[in-house]
Design an enzyme around this catalytic site. Structure first.
Site, PDB file in Angstrom:
ATOM      1  N   ARG A 209       0.838  -1.203   0.000  1.00 54.31           N
ATOM      2  CA  ARG A 209       0.000   0.000   0.000  1.00 54.31           C
ATOM      3  C   ARG A 209       0.874   1.254   0.000  1.00 54.31           C
ATOM      4  NH1 ARG A 209      -4.028  -3.306   3.186  1.00 54.31           N
ATOM      5  NH2 ARG A 209      -2.806  -3.095   5.092  1.00 54.31           N
ATOM      6  N   PHE A 225     -11.792  -5.472  -5.379  1.00 54.33           N
ATOM      7  CA  PHE A 225     -11.790  -6.305  -4.173  1.00 54.33           C
ATOM      8  C   PHE A 225     -11.270  -5.480  -2.994  1.00 54.33           C
ATOM      9  CE2 PHE A 225     -10.635  -8.779  -7.940  1.00 54.33           C
ATOM     10  CZ  PHE A 225     -11.651  -9.719  -7.998  1.00 54.33           C
ATOM     11  N   ASP A 247     -16.266  -3.796  -4.482  1.00 56.76           N
ATOM     12  CA  ASP A 247     -16.299  -5.079  -3.782  1.00 56.76           C
ATOM     13  C   ASP A 247     -17.717  -5.633  -3.894  1.00 56.76           C
ATOM     14  OD1 ASP A 247     -14.215  -6.341  -1.438  1.00 56.76           O
ATOM     15  OD2 ASP A 247     -16.264  -7.121  -1.467  1.00 56.76           O
ATOM     16  N   SER A 248     -17.832  -6.955  -3.936  1.00 55.55           N
ATOM     17  CA  SER A 248     -19.154  -7.580  -4.040  1.00 55.55           C
ATOM     18  C   SER A 248     -19.883  -7.596  -2.703  1.00 55.55           C
ATOM     19  CB  SER A 248     -19.030  -9.008  -4.574  1.00 55.55           C
ATOM     20  OG  SER A 248     -18.242  -9.801  -3.705  1.00 55.55           O
ATOM     21  N   ASP A 294      -6.578  -7.206  -6.083  1.00 56.12           N
ATOM     22  CA  ASP A 294      -6.170  -7.931  -4.877  1.00 56.12           C
ATOM     23  C   ASP A 294      -7.297  -8.873  -4.469  1.00 56.12           C
ATOM     24  OD1 ASP A 294      -4.786  -8.761  -2.650  1.00 56.12           O
ATOM     25  OD2 ASP A 294      -5.373  -7.050  -1.416  1.00 56.12           O
ATOM     26  N   CYS A 334      -2.938 -14.303  -3.323  1.00 54.01           N
ATOM     27  CA  CYS A 334      -2.644 -14.723  -1.947  1.00 54.01           C
ATOM     28  C   CYS A 334      -2.904 -16.210  -1.768  1.00 54.01           C
ATOM     29  CB  CYS A 334      -3.469 -13.910  -0.948  1.00 54.01           C
ATOM     30  SG  CYS A 334      -5.249 -14.148  -1.104  1.00 54.01           S
TER      31      CYS A 334
END
Length: 390
Positions: A209, A225, A247-248, A294, A334
């Site tokens: 970040r 995300f 984002d969902s 991400d 990830c």
């Protein structure tokens, strides 16, 4: 302490200090051995190799020590003190501009199955093995002693990692507080350790970040995300002219908006959208100079690897299609079972499919407070690329 004997020759990985014993390596074990029990691991000749927590499954023993020692209060205190010393030596702990960090990172701190993240005055402890769950109170007691005046509270959060345990309940095991605002590199964030993912905040992207912040000046930024909006907040401090967070999850969008307001109240540069990532990218115009991808782990196990790589290729292909010429893409995986080579090949395939010229500016990974045990390469789970797209 109960005993477990290995098949002939199966001690080789342990002699190289790999901290796992797989079920296929076991010759025999005490009949009364139960999940979470401490067990002495022996060769087929009866020679001591290690002591650890037993659990039925592919990973049968998670090694706590390769020395024949008692796993008691002194053991936990020593391991926790060692973990704190590492964080102090790298300037993460006791930093007035940053009270958010990982104190214990499982195998990376020789405590497999245990995660501890610190958020200001609260340590959030999470077990990934039944053995660590059964030791939670003793560990918390030593954690309070080792951390001293640094923390006032310990919150235990393992309902999602050990959902099959009958006695599993999240809650404070020491202290108690409603103050859930923590500081990361001078920025404030609400940490939802009650209902949030993992321990409530993704500490592992802190350095990435910060890097994004340096690239954000004057840019139109899309944060896919977004979850807590960490990348969005850093982009705004970096001077982005526009930041869109996607984002969902409606809860994630709410948390992102709260974190933006916490740092930049009333700032009109930010807007958040509750939308599926692929759908949003499909409908988006070519408006963004900087895109962050991400996503959550696309592969939880090796059986899902093929589909995960297809998903990473598809996602990055969409971003390559939409990003402006001269744009910068931060893209991550990830998924532990996705190697750096797997991920790079998926991204390269996406670039070729999109017909864009792409250069690698940075190769990214987890930060120093998420150390990798040199004998346990599986601990290197986070990988990322920063790409310049012509």
């Amino acid at each position: 302490m109960k005993k477990l004997y290995l098949k002939r020759g199966k001690e080789e990985s342990l002699l190289r200090f790999h901290p796992w014993v797989f079920s296929g390596a076991i010759q025999q074990a005490d009949e009364d051995l139960e999940d979470g029990d401490l067990v002495r691991v022996l060769t087929n000749h009866g020679d001591f190799i290690a002591v650890g927590h037993f659990q039925k499954g592919s990973i049968a023993v998670r090694v706590l020590s390769f020395r024949d020692v008692a796993i008691d209060a002194d053991f936990w205190a020593s391991r926790l003190a060692s973990a704190l010393e590492v964080r102090q030596s790298i300037g993460i702990a006791d930093n007035p501009q940053n009270n958010t960090y990982r104190l214990v990172h499982g195998e990376g701190d020789n405590l497999p199955g245990l995660i501890i993240d610190v958020y200001d005055r609260t340590a959030v402890m999470q077990a990934h093995s039944i053995g660590m769950h059964l030791c939670r109170k003793e560990i918390a007691e030593q954690l309070v002693k080792v951390m001293g005046s640094r923390i006032d509270n310990v919150y235990y959060k393992s309902e999602t990692t050990l959902p099959f345990m009958d006695d599993m309940e999240n809650g404070f095991v020491y202290g108690g507080s409603d103050d859930n605002v923590a500081l990361e590199n001078g920025l404030k964030f609400y940490v939802d350790w009650l209902r949030g993912q993992k321990t409530g905040f993704f500490v592992d992207q802190r350095d990435n970040r910060s890097l994004l912040e340096k690239y954000s000046a004057g840019k139109s930024v899309l944060n896919m995300f977004c979850y807590t909006g960490g990348f969005s907040v850093y982009a705004m401090r970096g001077g982005a002219k526009l930041v869109h967070s996607v984002d969902s999850s409606a809860k994630a969008i709410e948390l992102t908006n709260r974190n933006v307001a916490l740092n930049f109240e009333g700032d009109q540069r930010h807007e958040a959208f509750c939308e599926d990532a692929f759908k949003y990218l499909e409908q988006a115009g070519n408006n963004y100079d900087l895109i962050i991808l991400d996503p959550p782990a696309f592969a939880k196990h090796r059986g899902a690897l093929h589909n995960a790589l297809k998903g990473y290729t598809r996602l990055n292909n969409k971003a390559f299609q939409k990003i402006k010429p001269g744009g910068i893409l931060f893209t991550f995986s990830c998924s532990q079972v996705v190697t750096k080579d797997h991920f790079r090949n998926a991204v390269f395939t996406a670039a070729a499919q999109a017909g864009r010229k792409v250069r690698i500016l940075h190769q990214l990974h987890q930060p120093a407070d998420h150390p990798i045990n040199i004998y346990h390469p599986e601990g290197e789970y986070l990988k990322g690329l920063v790409l310049f797209v012509e």
